[in-house]
Design an enzyme around this catalytic site. Sequence first.
Site, PDB file in Angstrom:
ATOM      1  N   HIS A 123       1.904  85.457  68.745  1.00  0.00           N
ATOM      2  CA  HIS A 123       1.829  84.497  67.718  1.00  0.00           C
ATOM      3  C   HIS A 123       3.258  83.508  67.787  1.00  0.00           C
ATOM      4  O   HIS A 123       3.936  83.784  68.484  1.00  0.00           O
ATOM      5  CB  HIS A 123       2.161  85.056  66.416  1.00  0.00           C
ATOM      6  CG  HIS A 123       3.375  85.878  65.926  1.00  0.00           C
ATOM      7  ND1 HIS A 123       3.582  87.169  66.542  1.00  0.00           N
ATOM      8  CD2 HIS A 123       4.610  85.756  65.575  1.00  0.00           C
ATOM      9  CE1 HIS A 123       4.738  87.658  66.184  1.00  0.00           C
ATOM     10  NE2 HIS A 123       5.304  86.606  65.759  1.00  0.00           N
ATOM     11  N   HIS A 132       8.701  79.420  69.483  1.00  0.00           N
ATOM     12  CA  HIS A 132       8.327  80.191  70.940  1.00  0.00           C
ATOM     13  C   HIS A 132       7.320  81.367  70.621  1.00  0.00           C
ATOM     14  O   HIS A 132       6.885  81.442  69.461  1.00  0.00           O
ATOM     15  CB  HIS A 132       9.542  80.945  71.502  1.00  0.00           C
ATOM     16  CG  HIS A 132      10.116  81.947  70.103  1.00  0.00           C
ATOM     17  ND1 HIS A 132      11.132  81.411  69.336  1.00  0.00           N
ATOM     18  CD2 HIS A 132       9.909  83.279  69.954  1.00  0.00           C
ATOM     19  CE1 HIS A 132      11.238  82.453  68.419  1.00  0.00           C
ATOM     20  NE2 HIS A 132      10.542  83.307  68.864  1.00  0.00           N
TER      21      HIS A 132
END
EC number: 3.1.4.-
Length: 302
Positions: A126, A248
């Site tokens: 995620h 990220h």
Amino acid sequence: MALVQYSESESEPENQSPQRPVKRPRQTSNQPSSLPPLPAAFHDLYASSTRVSVRDDPRLHGGRKRVIPHVEGNWPTHLYLEWYPTKDELSILSEVIAQINDRLDISTTQLHSLLYSDLGAQLPLHISLSRPVVLRTEQRQPFLEEFQSALKESLIPSFDVTTTSLDCVSNYEKTRWFYVLRADKPEADNLNRLLHLSNRSLARFEQPPLYETSQDVAAVLKSKSRTVQPQASRGTHQTGNDYSHCFHVSLTWSLTGPTAEEKEQIVSIDLQKVRGLSIRFDCIKVKIGNNVSSIPLFGGSQ
């Protein structure tokens, strides 16, 4: 409903179940499956891991310690973009983790993969749109409705994100370090737009922002109406500060950070295949306790 209901939920959402060290061999199959892929909503039903203790026991989950203590009536909450890599993408990511592991001193650093559970089941990856925050029982539904309304009015469409460089970042408490792939800035600056929506919705429930400062969020809320004009939400939407360098995807984690020498070694890892990855996002995941809601982006699947 989750497979097992329990009274606690992890405060750090990067990892949803106990992880095994990367070095442990894993049996995989090279035969393509003849079964159709599971619908996306299926993963939301079983997003919670099995809890085998009602107390925080780091031995049960790779040495991790609970950052937010469990309090009855409090619900750990996380907003994020979810990615289930394909078989080919998993192969590329596994190769990157193996290269990271080869450059670390395994006597002092033990990596825990975020690609698979300890039973070998694939886990979702995620991009976070919030910190691990806590809502009270009576705030759960109002917050969900608030965010759903803000997202609908924003008209933010489905979009693609590409991955770029490799980095190592710690959590806010400096208790875990994550080896991550940085996300490139997508078209229309949609990651920043979603971040600001998330932070402003959470601020109305007195929750801290991700990346932004609380003062910045409060200033924006004070200076503008709560109603977002749809015509301003398209290409001319102003997102404020740019946090593109912060987004990220975490691949693996450890309880200790890399040394300066190890960081230099990690820079040399071959990321040619990684830079070719493109991730499609068409909904936002809102996890409150054990319940996961999928809120579609404009034009995304319901």
